[in-house]
Write a protein that holds these residues in place. Structure first.
Motif, PDB file in Angstrom:
ATOM      1  N   LEU A   1      10.197   3.260  14.381  1.00 17.90           N
ATOM      2  CA  LEU A   1       9.166   3.077  15.412  1.00 17.90           C
ATOM      3  C   LEU A   1       7.745   3.094  14.841  1.00 17.90           C
ATOM      4  N   PRO A   2       7.333   4.137  14.103  1.00 20.59           N
ATOM      5  CA  PRO A   2       5.969   4.096  13.568  1.00 20.59           C
ATOM      6  C   PRO A   2       5.748   2.955  12.588  1.00 20.59           C
ATOM      7  N   VAL A   3       6.806   2.543  11.890  1.00 17.37           N
ATOM      8  CA  VAL A   3       6.694   1.414  10.960  1.00 17.37           C
ATOM      9  C   VAL A   3       6.359   0.135  11.732  1.00 17.37           C
ATOM     10  N   GLU A   4       7.062  -0.076  12.847  1.00 18.69           N
ATOM     11  CA  GLU A   4       6.838  -1.277  13.648  1.00 18.69           C
ATOM     12  C   GLU A   4       5.494  -1.233  14.373  1.00 18.69           C
ATOM     13  N   PHE A   5       5.156  -0.090  14.950  1.00 24.99           N
ATOM     14  CA  PHE A   5       3.883   0.022  15.663  1.00 24.99           C
ATOM     15  C   PHE A   5       2.706  -0.127  14.701  1.00 24.99           C
ATOM     16  N   ASP A   6       2.841   0.419  13.502  1.00 27.15           N
ATOM     17  CA  ASP A   6       1.757   0.309  12.521  1.00 27.15           C
ATOM     18  C   ASP A   6       1.577  -1.137  12.071  1.00 27.15           C
ATOM     19  N   ALA A   7       2.686  -1.861  11.885  1.00 34.54           N
ATOM     20  CA  ALA A   7       2.589  -3.267  11.479  1.00 34.54           C
ATOM     21  C   ALA A   7       1.889  -4.085  12.563  1.00 34.54           C
ATOM     22  N   SER A   8       2.185  -3.781  13.828  1.00 31.64           N
ATOM     23  CA  SER A   8       1.523  -4.486  14.935  1.00 31.64           C
ATOM     24  C   SER A   8       0.045  -4.130  15.003  1.00 31.64           C
ATOM     25  N   ARG A   9      -0.254  -2.856  14.763  1.00 28.07           N
ATOM     26  CA  ARG A   9      -1.666  -2.418  14.775  1.00 28.07           C
ATOM     27  C   ARG A   9      -2.456  -3.163  13.704  1.00 28.07           C
ATOM     28  N   ARG A  10      -1.904  -3.244  12.507  1.00 21.90           N
ATOM     29  CA  ARG A  10      -2.563  -3.963  11.414  1.00 21.90           C
ATOM     30  C   ARG A  10      -2.741  -5.440  11.770  1.00 21.90           C
ATOM     31  N   ALA A  11      -1.692  -6.023  12.348  1.00 16.13           N
ATOM     32  CA  ALA A  11      -1.726  -7.442  12.697  1.00 16.13           C
ATOM     33  C   ALA A  11      -2.813  -7.742  13.723  1.00 16.13           C
ATOM     34  N   LEU A  12      -2.841  -6.948  14.791  1.00 15.05           N
ATOM     35  CA  LEU A  12      -3.802  -7.189  15.864  1.00 15.05           C
ATOM     36  C   LEU A  12      -5.244  -6.967  15.400  1.00 15.05           C
ATOM     37  N   ALA A  13      -5.440  -5.949  14.573  1.00 12.97           N
ATOM     38  CA  ALA A  13      -6.778  -5.667  14.059  1.00 12.97           C
ATOM     39  C   ALA A  13      -7.265  -6.814  13.177  1.00 12.97           C
ATOM     40  N   TRP A  14      -6.357  -7.337  12.347  1.00 10.65           N
ATOM     41  CA  TRP A  14      -6.751  -8.394  11.419  1.00 10.65           C
ATOM     42  C   TRP A  14      -7.036  -9.709  12.146  1.00 10.65           C
ATOM     43  N   ILE A  15      -6.154 -10.133  13.052  1.00  8.63           N
ATOM     44  CA  ILE A  15      -6.374 -11.419  13.728  1.00  8.63           C
ATOM     45  C   ILE A  15      -7.622 -11.378  14.605  1.00  8.63           C
ATOM     46  N   ASP A  16      -7.973 -10.183  15.075  1.00  6.87           N
ATOM     47  CA  ASP A  16      -9.187 -10.042  15.875  1.00  6.87           C
ATOM     48  C   ASP A  16     -10.423 -10.067  14.973  1.00  6.87           C
ATOM     49  N   GLN A  17     -10.355  -9.303  13.899  1.00 11.31           N
ATOM     50  CA  GLN A  17     -11.489  -9.195  12.977  1.00 11.31           C
ATOM     51  C   GLN A  17     -11.822 -10.538  12.313  1.00 11.31           C
ATOM     52  N   LYS A  18     -10.804 -11.299  11.987  1.00 12.39           N
ATOM     53  CA  LYS A  18     -11.002 -12.571  11.282  1.00 12.39           C
ATOM     54  C   LYS A  18     -11.223 -13.761  12.220  1.00 12.39           C
ATOM     55  N   GLY A  19     -11.212 -13.494  13.515  1.00 16.13           N
ATOM     56  CA  GLY A  19     -11.453 -14.573  14.464  1.00 16.13           C
ATOM     57  C   GLY A  19     -10.328 -15.576  14.550  1.00 16.13           C
ATOM     58  N   VAL A  20      -9.118 -15.134  14.208  1.00 17.20           N
ATOM     59  CA  VAL A  20      -7.950 -16.017  14.286  1.00 17.20           C
ATOM     60  C   VAL A  20      -7.622 -16.323  15.736  1.00 17.20           C
ATOM     61  N   VAL A  21      -7.906 -15.360  16.616  1.00 14.02           N
ATOM     62  CA  VAL A  21      -7.608 -15.524  18.042  1.00 14.02           C
ATOM     63  C   VAL A  21      -8.853 -15.234  18.882  1.00 14.02           C
ATOM     64  N   THR A  22      -8.878 -15.803  20.061  1.00 12.41           N
ATOM     65  CA  THR A  22      -9.921 -15.469  21.028  1.00 12.41           C
ATOM     66  C   THR A  22      -9.506 -14.177  21.733  1.00 12.41           C
ATOM     67  N   SER A  23     -10.380 -13.630  22.562  1.00  9.68           N
ATOM     68  CA  SER A  23     -10.046 -12.402  23.275  1.00  9.68           C
ATOM     69  C   SER A  23      -8.833 -12.609  24.193  1.00  9.68           C
TER      70      SER A  23
ATOM     71  N   THR B   1       0.821  -1.222   0.000  1.00  3.72           N
ATOM     72  CA  THR B   1       0.000   0.000   0.000  1.00  3.72           C
ATOM     73  C   THR B   1       0.851   1.267   0.000  1.00  3.72           C
ATOM     74  N   ALA B   2       2.161   1.100  -0.186  1.00  3.04           N
ATOM     75  CA  ALA B   2       3.092   2.242  -0.233  1.00  3.04           C
ATOM     76  C   ALA B   2       2.975   3.118   1.010  1.00  3.04           C
ATOM     77  N   TYR B   3       3.022   2.477   2.171  1.00  3.92           N
ATOM     78  CA  TYR B   3       2.961   3.190   3.447  1.00  3.92           C
ATOM     79  C   TYR B   3       4.110   4.203   3.514  1.00  3.92           C
ATOM     80  N   THR B   4       3.787   5.448   3.748  1.00  6.20           N
ATOM     81  CA  THR B   4       4.739   6.550   3.649  1.00  6.20           C
ATOM     82  C   THR B   4       5.990   6.362   4.501  1.00  6.20           C
ATOM     83  N   MET B   5       5.832   6.008   5.764  1.00  8.13           N
ATOM     84  CA  MET B   5       6.984   5.886   6.654  1.00  8.13           C
ATOM     85  C   MET B   5       7.900   4.733   6.235  1.00  8.13           C
ATOM     86  N   LEU B   6       7.311   3.664   5.696  1.00  5.26           N
ATOM     87  CA  LEU B   6       8.129   2.547   5.227  1.00  5.26           C
ATOM     88  C   LEU B   6       8.938   2.972   3.999  1.00  5.26           C
ATOM     89  N   LYS B   7       8.315   3.731   3.100  1.00  5.31           N
ATOM     90  CA  LYS B   7       9.020   4.225   1.920  1.00  5.31           C
ATOM     91  C   LYS B   7      10.168   5.138   2.325  1.00  5.31           C
TER      92      LYS B   7
END
Length: 226
Positions: free
Chosen positions: A164-186, A106-112
């Motif tokens: 730092l924002p690159v790593e925090f953003d990757a974690s944010r995306r990861a946690l949102a996705w695994i929660d939304q898709k039901g990959v993990v329980t609460s 997605t051409a994330y600005t901070m990663l670029k």
């Protein structure tokens, strides 16, 4: 150089503690199986597909906590414990690395911005410490070498903070996705979040250590000018 060594020792001790804490958390959460029973490889492939990414491969690499995303060959590289693991820790790490793949796609600005600095820093890092050492030795004669060294070190410090924002953003995306898709329980989500938080702290400590060292070298330079 004594001041720089003292700063280095302090942050090395902090870094060792954070690293130990991360490894202990990873070990703890690796022993708790996912209710979904998905492996790290399966989670990674699913997250990539869900984000419309089909040109990235998920591969296994040797080592422990050697997980990373390689934008050059578009591979999500997972350590054996994560690749084959079916735990909260494996889910967290595999999804996090896929978060970087999503950033790339997605051409994330901070990663670029971070990636654009790599070629310059790879060259600068080869000479920086020698230039700083020469600058300190010649400080009473001329401030120029140390000034150059401070500029180069400032670039590496900037790189650490951009990470730092690159790593925090990757974690944010990861946690949102695994929660939304039901990959993990609460409960598993809480463990995954904790594991990623400690992983992020390793980058925070590195950035703060770099900043503290930079300020020390800068104070030497300013003292010479005064």
């Amino acid at each position: 150089m004594a001041g720089a060594y003292l700063i280095g020792i302090v942050f090395m001790l902090i870094s060792l503690f954070v690293s130990w804490r991360l490894k202990s958390k990873f070990k703890e959460y690796s022993q708790i199986g996912l209710a979904s029973n998905l492996s790290g490889k399966e989670i990674a492939e699913k997250m990539l597909r869900d984000n419309g990414i089909y040109d990235v491969r998920v591969v296994s690499v040797e080592g422990t906590l050697t997980d990373h995303y390689n934008p050059a060959d578009k591979t999500v590289n997972l350590s054996p414990e994560v690749y084959h693991g079916r735990s909260a820790a494996a889910a967290a790490v595999s999804a996090h690395e896929c978060g970087h793949a999503v950033q790339h796609a997605t051409a994330y600005t901070m990663l670029k911005f971070r990636s654009s600095m790599v070629p310059v820093l790879s060259v600068a890092s080869q000479y920086m410490q020698w230039i700083i050492l020469a600058g300190i030795l010649l400080l009473n004669t001329t401030p120029i070498p140390l000034a150059i060294g401070v500029v180069l070190f400032a670039l590496t410090t900037l790189f650490s903070f951009i990470t730092l924002p690159v790593e925090f953003d990757a974690s944010r995306r990861a946690l949102a996705w695994i929660d939304q898709k039901g990959v993990v329980t609460s409960r598993e989500h809480t463990m995954a979040k904790d594991a990623l938080w400690w992983a992020a702290m390793t980058y925070v400590v590195a950035a703060l250590g770099s900043l503290a060292t930079l300020l020390y070298y800068a104070s030497l330079l300013m003292g010479r000018r005064d």
